[in-house]
Design a protein around this motif. Structure first.
Motif, PDB file in Angstrom:
ATOM      1  N   GLY A 156       0.824  -1.220   0.000  1.00  0.00           N
ATOM      2  CA  GLY A 156       0.000   0.000   0.000  1.00  0.00           C
ATOM      3  C   GLY A 156       0.850   1.259   0.000  1.00  0.00           C
ATOM      4  O   GLY A 156       0.562   2.219  -0.739  1.00  0.00           O
ATOM      5  N   TYR A 157       1.895   1.278   0.800  1.00  0.00           N
ATOM      6  CA  TYR A 157       2.790   2.445   0.823  1.00  0.00           C
ATOM      7  C   TYR A 157       3.512   2.617  -0.515  1.00  0.00           C
ATOM      8  O   TYR A 157       3.719   3.739  -0.984  1.00  0.00           O
ATOM      9  CB  TYR A 157       3.802   2.341   1.960  1.00  0.00           C
ATOM     10  CG  TYR A 157       3.207   2.555   3.325  1.00  0.00           C
ATOM     11  CD1 TYR A 157       2.370   3.635   3.585  1.00  0.00           C
ATOM     12  CD2 TYR A 157       3.481   1.684   4.372  1.00  0.00           C
ATOM     13  CE1 TYR A 157       1.820   3.829   4.833  1.00  0.00           C
ATOM     14  CE2 TYR A 157       2.944   1.871   5.633  1.00  0.00           C
ATOM     15  CZ  TYR A 157       2.106   2.945   5.863  1.00  0.00           C
ATOM     16  OH  TYR A 157       1.563   3.147   7.113  1.00  0.00           O
ATOM     17  N   ALA A 158       3.881   1.511  -1.139  1.00  0.00           N
ATOM     18  CA  ALA A 158       4.533   1.594  -2.455  1.00  0.00           C
ATOM     19  C   ALA A 158       3.591   2.218  -3.477  1.00  0.00           C
ATOM     20  O   ALA A 158       4.002   3.066  -4.275  1.00  0.00           O
ATOM     21  CB  ALA A 158       4.974   0.204  -2.913  1.00  0.00           C
ATOM     22  N   ASP A 159       2.318   1.815  -3.431  1.00  0.00           N
ATOM     23  CA  ASP A 159       1.322   2.408  -4.328  1.00  0.00           C
ATOM     24  C   ASP A 159       1.101   3.880  -4.004  1.00  0.00           C
ATOM     25  O   ASP A 159       0.959   4.719  -4.898  1.00  0.00           O
ATOM     26  CB  ASP A 159      -0.010   1.663  -4.222  1.00  0.00           C
ATOM     27  CG  ASP A 159       0.042   0.264  -4.802  1.00  0.00           C
ATOM     28  OD1 ASP A 159       0.977  -0.036  -5.577  1.00  0.00           O
ATOM     29  OD2 ASP A 159      -0.855  -0.538  -4.466  1.00  0.00           O
ATOM     30  N   GLU A 160       1.080   4.186  -2.716  1.00  0.00           N
ATOM     31  CA  GLU A 160       0.855   5.564  -2.273  1.00  0.00           C
ATOM     32  C   GLU A 160       1.967   6.504  -2.720  1.00  0.00           C
ATOM     33  O   GLU A 160       1.736   7.698  -2.966  1.00  0.00           O
ATOM     34  CB  GLU A 160       0.710   5.599  -0.745  1.00  0.00           C
ATOM     35  CG  GLU A 160       0.252   6.934  -0.192  1.00  0.00           C
ATOM     36  CD  GLU A 160       0.074   6.864   1.297  1.00  0.00           C
ATOM     37  OE1 GLU A 160       0.833   7.563   2.005  1.00  0.00           O
ATOM     38  OE2 GLU A 160      -0.805   6.111   1.756  1.00  0.00           O
ATOM     39  N   LEU A 161       3.175   6.012  -2.812  1.00  0.00           N
ATOM     40  CA  LEU A 161       4.266   6.845  -3.305  1.00  0.00           C
ATOM     41  C   LEU A 161       3.967   7.391  -4.691  1.00  0.00           C
ATOM     42  O   LEU A 161       4.321   8.535  -5.012  1.00  0.00           O
ATOM     43  CB  LEU A 161       5.579   6.052  -3.350  1.00  0.00           C
ATOM     44  CG  LEU A 161       6.240   5.749  -2.030  1.00  0.00           C
ATOM     45  CD1 LEU A 161       7.405   4.782  -2.242  1.00  0.00           C
ATOM     46  CD2 LEU A 161       6.714   7.023  -1.368  1.00  0.00           C
ATOM     47  N   LEU A 162       3.308   6.585  -5.503  1.00  0.00           N
ATOM     48  CA  LEU A 162       2.991   6.987  -6.870  1.00  0.00           C
ATOM     49  C   LEU A 162       1.704   7.803  -6.970  1.00  0.00           C
ATOM     50  O   LEU A 162       1.529   8.577  -7.900  1.00  0.00           O
ATOM     51  CB  LEU A 162       2.888   5.764  -7.789  1.00  0.00           C
ATOM     52  CG  LEU A 162       4.169   4.944  -7.888  1.00  0.00           C
ATOM     53  CD1 LEU A 162       3.926   3.733  -8.779  1.00  0.00           C
ATOM     54  CD2 LEU A 162       5.325   5.781  -8.393  1.00  0.00           C
TER      55      LEU A 162
END
Length: 166
Positions: A156-162
């Motif tokens: 989720g955090y990886a997606d949120e970075l984008l």
């Protein structure tokens, strides 16, 4: 044209594992083995490229990787050749070309055997291009399934970075 006899591959693998060999000796040994298959054999070209690449001779490796890919490699070697060629050309300052190759390979390998390897080198190319946020996202996405805990959170955090609006 990417089939090779198992004994030949075992001898190549032994050369790669032999820590007593210096770069010149490794290249000579790989070249001798490659000659057994013939100068235009895709796997011979791939191994010769890898030996030069490993020795820091990227300019010599690039055309050999390209020739190996053009000659046709099995899927696993093809992915390795793309990753290695892209890394080589990134080191030669051809970041945009490397990034394009790795973006395609990253997409093509998702969920596959060399997906993490493609992600790692795609992330490196993204860093070289200045896109560090996307690089972090790619790296975290590749790492998340290997975590003992927090896989969903890290994904989720990886997606949120984008997309910070998530």
């Amino acid at each position: 044209m990417s089939d090779v006899p198992d004994p030949w591959q075992h001898r190549v693998d032994a050369v790669w594992l032999d820590r007593a060999l210096d770069d010149d000796a490794r290249i000579a040994a790989i070249d001798a083995l490659a000659a057994e298959l013939g100068g235009e054999h895709s796997v011979a070209l791939f191994e010769r490229a890898g030996a030069r690449d490993s020795a820091g001779r990227e300019q010599e490796a690039e055309p050999l990787y390209r020739a190996a890919l053009a000659a046709g490699l099995d899927p696993a070697r093809r992915t390795r050749a793309v990753i290695q060629l892209a890394s080589t050309i990134r080191n030669l300052g051809k970041t945009d070309d490397a990034l394009a190759m790795l973006a395609d390979e990253y997409t093509a390998t998702r969920g596959g055997q060399l997906a993490d390897e493609a992600a790692a080198f795609y992330a490196l190319a993204l860093v070289s291009s200045g896109d560090t946020v996307r690089a972090a996202s790619v790296a975290l996405t590749a790492l998340a399934p290997h975590l003992t805990h927090y896989t969903r959170s890290v994904t989720g955090y990886a997606d949120e970075l984008l997309d910070p609006r998530r």
